[in-house]
Design an enzyme around this catalytic site. Structure first.
Site, PDB file in Angstrom:
ATOM      1  N   TYR A 187       0.939  -1.279   0.086  1.00 43.32           N
ATOM      2  CA  TYR A 187       0.038  -0.073   0.045  1.00 43.32           C
ATOM      3  C   TYR A 187       1.048   1.351  -0.014  1.00 43.32           C
ATOM      4  O   TYR A 187       1.772   1.441   1.089  1.00 43.32           O
ATOM      5  CB  TYR A 187      -0.762   0.123   1.283  1.00 43.32           C
ATOM      6  CG  TYR A 187      -1.831   1.402   1.565  1.00 43.32           C
ATOM      7  CD1 TYR A 187      -2.856   1.614   0.564  1.00 43.32           C
ATOM      8  CD2 TYR A 187      -1.335   2.223   2.513  1.00 43.32           C
ATOM      9  CE1 TYR A 187      -3.756   2.641   0.734  1.00 43.32           C
ATOM     10  CE2 TYR A 187      -2.284   3.359   2.432  1.00 43.32           C
ATOM     11  CZ  TYR A 187      -3.271   3.722   1.813  1.00 43.32           C
ATOM     12  OH  TYR A 187      -4.198   4.479   1.765  1.00 43.32           O
ATOM     13  N   ASP A 282       9.391   3.267   0.332  1.00 50.27           N
ATOM     14  CA  ASP A 282       8.392   3.565   1.166  1.00 50.27           C
ATOM     15  C   ASP A 282       8.782   3.401   2.620  1.00 50.27           C
ATOM     16  O   ASP A 282       8.632   2.256   2.949  1.00 50.27           O
ATOM     17  CB  ASP A 282       7.127   3.157   0.752  1.00 50.27           C
ATOM     18  CG  ASP A 282       5.806   3.739   1.319  1.00 50.27           C
ATOM     19  OD1 ASP A 282       6.012   4.375   2.620  1.00 50.27           O
ATOM     20  OD2 ASP A 282       4.971   3.537   0.965  1.00 50.27           O
ATOM     21  N   LYS A 310       3.841   9.390   8.857  1.00 50.97           N
ATOM     22  CA  LYS A 310       3.319   9.263  10.436  1.00 50.97           C
ATOM     23  C   LYS A 310       4.435   9.818  11.067  1.00 50.97           C
ATOM     24  O   LYS A 310       4.244  10.779  11.760  1.00 50.97           O
ATOM     25  CB  LYS A 310       3.740   7.439  10.501  1.00 50.97           C
ATOM     26  CG  LYS A 310       2.428   6.734   9.726  1.00 50.97           C
ATOM     27  CD  LYS A 310       2.633   5.485  10.101  1.00 50.97           C
ATOM     28  CE  LYS A 310       1.639   4.423   9.148  1.00 50.97           C
ATOM     29  NZ  LYS A 310       0.251   4.785   9.420  1.00 50.97           N
TER      30      LYS A 310
END
Length: 488
Positions: A187, A282, A310
């Site tokens: 994702y 990522d 985050k």
């Protein structure tokens, strides 16, 4: 001996896959129906009534009743009113051990006092946003460049999704090539071109509703851990516009739910160099959780671009950004006169003073506390304890971890196999995944009723706030759930 990393021992990847394949070959072992009914009636109906009432009201105004997918839990979302360290408290006054940790960013634990004090001080002076430059933008960027091996410059954005979008635009500008290749099952946010091959490798566009199929003309996926599959795709792309970038989560798709071999990233780096593609890591989950130098520091592999999310805002909003070598980051220059074609990006709220300050002080505190290692030790302890319980009750479940990123697979939803050559089987496999997901949601509800918050009933993020006492308490709660599983 201090290593600086959360991972003390790399998982036995072949052994984990063998266990996972054994798990999905067996019938689903979920909570006994009568025990599940007890949880629903005795806990959720009686002890979470205020949450149920508020969510019913919210459903009149918010689609699905919540604003974020993480909050949607079976049988209904709970309303949380307080977060502190290793614990959460809900509207009805129930206390929980927090292994969601906001989806991973709070390596220090929830709402750490030192960070909160700095944020309050900033709110009393600058306020949350001015739309103009603030010193903390510089301080945060300096700190990220200091620790991340491949990052010479950093541009803050509003989310990991935005950072992934920016990364592929930069890659296409830098290489003048077209295709983006991602590891299947991962994702990388919800932008159109990357909403491909989600959750299960091989699904391609089947789960990407509302997006015209032609959008994926220059997006491909390859099977995790399969360098040969990646090279075949890169070879094929040479005659179809070339490959601008390979993007992947360095510990494997879905935060390492499908773990990868220790030397896999090194192999990907070599293939990117061979075919003239940029390598994008990522590190939305792994940056400053695996270690201060991220997964790239742990594996010793240098990507061209790094996606952040985050933790760069320490659990505060506007958590995202892109970092990399100066030769690539020039395509993200702010202002009008730069002399190069620029990637179109924006975000008035990106790098706001509040988020930049929170991120900067969070990184200082992670350094000071050696938080990555502390969180990793907690991950090792909970994983070892779960493995003992699985053996004790003769369950087919699988527990493994990459430091403070822990996996507890009870149905193996994400490990179903899709063979694109047998395209007629894809829909039935997706249907099977949804059936297994339902069983996983029930397990998650059982954990919640025992006072444990997880991510979707299958992933746990530990933090520096997880003491041995907290972990041992959690294991007693997990044991009560395992005792109620069918066949025990």
């Amino acid at each position: 001996m201090s290593t600086g990393f959360a991972i003390s021992q790399y998982p036995d990847v072949k052994g984990v896959y063998k266990q996972l394949h054994d798990l999905i070959r067996q019938p689903i072992r979920s909570i006994k129906k009568n025990e599940m009914e007890k949880y629903l009636q005795e806990y959720f109906e009686k002890k979470c009534s205020k949450s149920k009432t508020m969510i019913a009201e919210a459903s009149e105004y918010i689609p699905g009743g919540v604003q974020h997918n993480l909050a949607f839990n079976y049988p209904f979302p709970l309303v949380f009113t307080k977060a502190s360290g290793a614990h959460l408290f809900d509207l009805d006054g129930n206390k929980y051990i927090d292994f969601l940790q906001a989806g991973g960013p709070t390596v220090l634990g929830s709402n750490p006092t030192n960070i909160r004090k700095q944020v309050v001080k900033l709110l009393e002076t600058t306020g949350p946003v001015t739309g103009l430059f603030h010193e903390y933008e510089l301080r945060l960027a300096e700190k990220i460049v200091e620790h991340m091996p491949s990052v010479q410059m950093f541009r803050m954005l509003g989310s990991g999704t935005e950072a992934c979008m920016a990364s592929i635009r930069v890659a296409r500008l830098a290489t003048k090539k077209k295709n983006i290749v991602k590891m299947g099952g991962a994702y990388h946010g919800w932008s159109d071109q990357l909403a491909y091959g989600l959750r299960l490798p091989g699904t391609r566009h089947f789960e990407s509703h509302g997006i015209p199929k032609h959008v994926f003309k220059y997006t491909q996926e390859f099977y995790p851990n399969d360098l040969n599959a990646l090279e075949r795709t890169l070879k094929r792309n040479r005659w179809r516009g070339g490959t601008a970038a390979v993007i992947l989560e360095p510990i494997g798709p879905e935060s390492g739910t499908r773990p990868i071999d220790m030397d896999f990233n090194k192999g990907v780096r070599e293939l990117c160099d061979k075919y003239g593609a940029l390598l994008i890591f990522d590190e939305v989950v792994t940056a400053f959780r695996i270690g201060l130098s991220g997964a790239q520091g742990y594996y010793g592999v240098t990507p061209d671009l790094t996606v952040f999310g985050k933790v760069v805002a320490g659990g505060y909003p506007s958590a995202g950004g892109l970092g990399g070598k100066k030769e690539y980051m020039k395509y993200l220059s702010a202002g009008l006169q730069t002399g190069v074609k620029k990637a179109l990006i924006g975000g008035t709220m990106a790098a706001n003073p509040l988020s930049s300050a929170a991120g900067y002080y969070t990184l200082l505190e992670i350094e000071k506390q050696k938080a990555c290692e502390k969180a990793g030790r907690a991950g090792d302890r909970i994983t070892a304890g779960l493995q003992k319980l699985i053996k004790k009750y003769n369950l087919p479940f699988v527990a493994f971890n990459q430091g403070s990123i822990c996996h507890l697979e009870t149905v193996g939803t994400m490990l179903l196999e899709i063979d694109i050559k047998k395209f007629w089987k894809i829909k039935s496999t997706i249907k099977e995944a949804h059936t297994r997901k339902k069983a996983m949601e029930e397990m998650g509800a059982a954990y919640m009723a025992e006072g444990i918050v997880t991510l979707a009933g299958s992933r746990l993020y530990t933090s520096a706030a997880d003491t041995d006492a907290v972990i041992d308490d959690a294991l007693k709660r997990f044991e009560r759930v395992f005792q109620k599983v069918e066949g025990v």
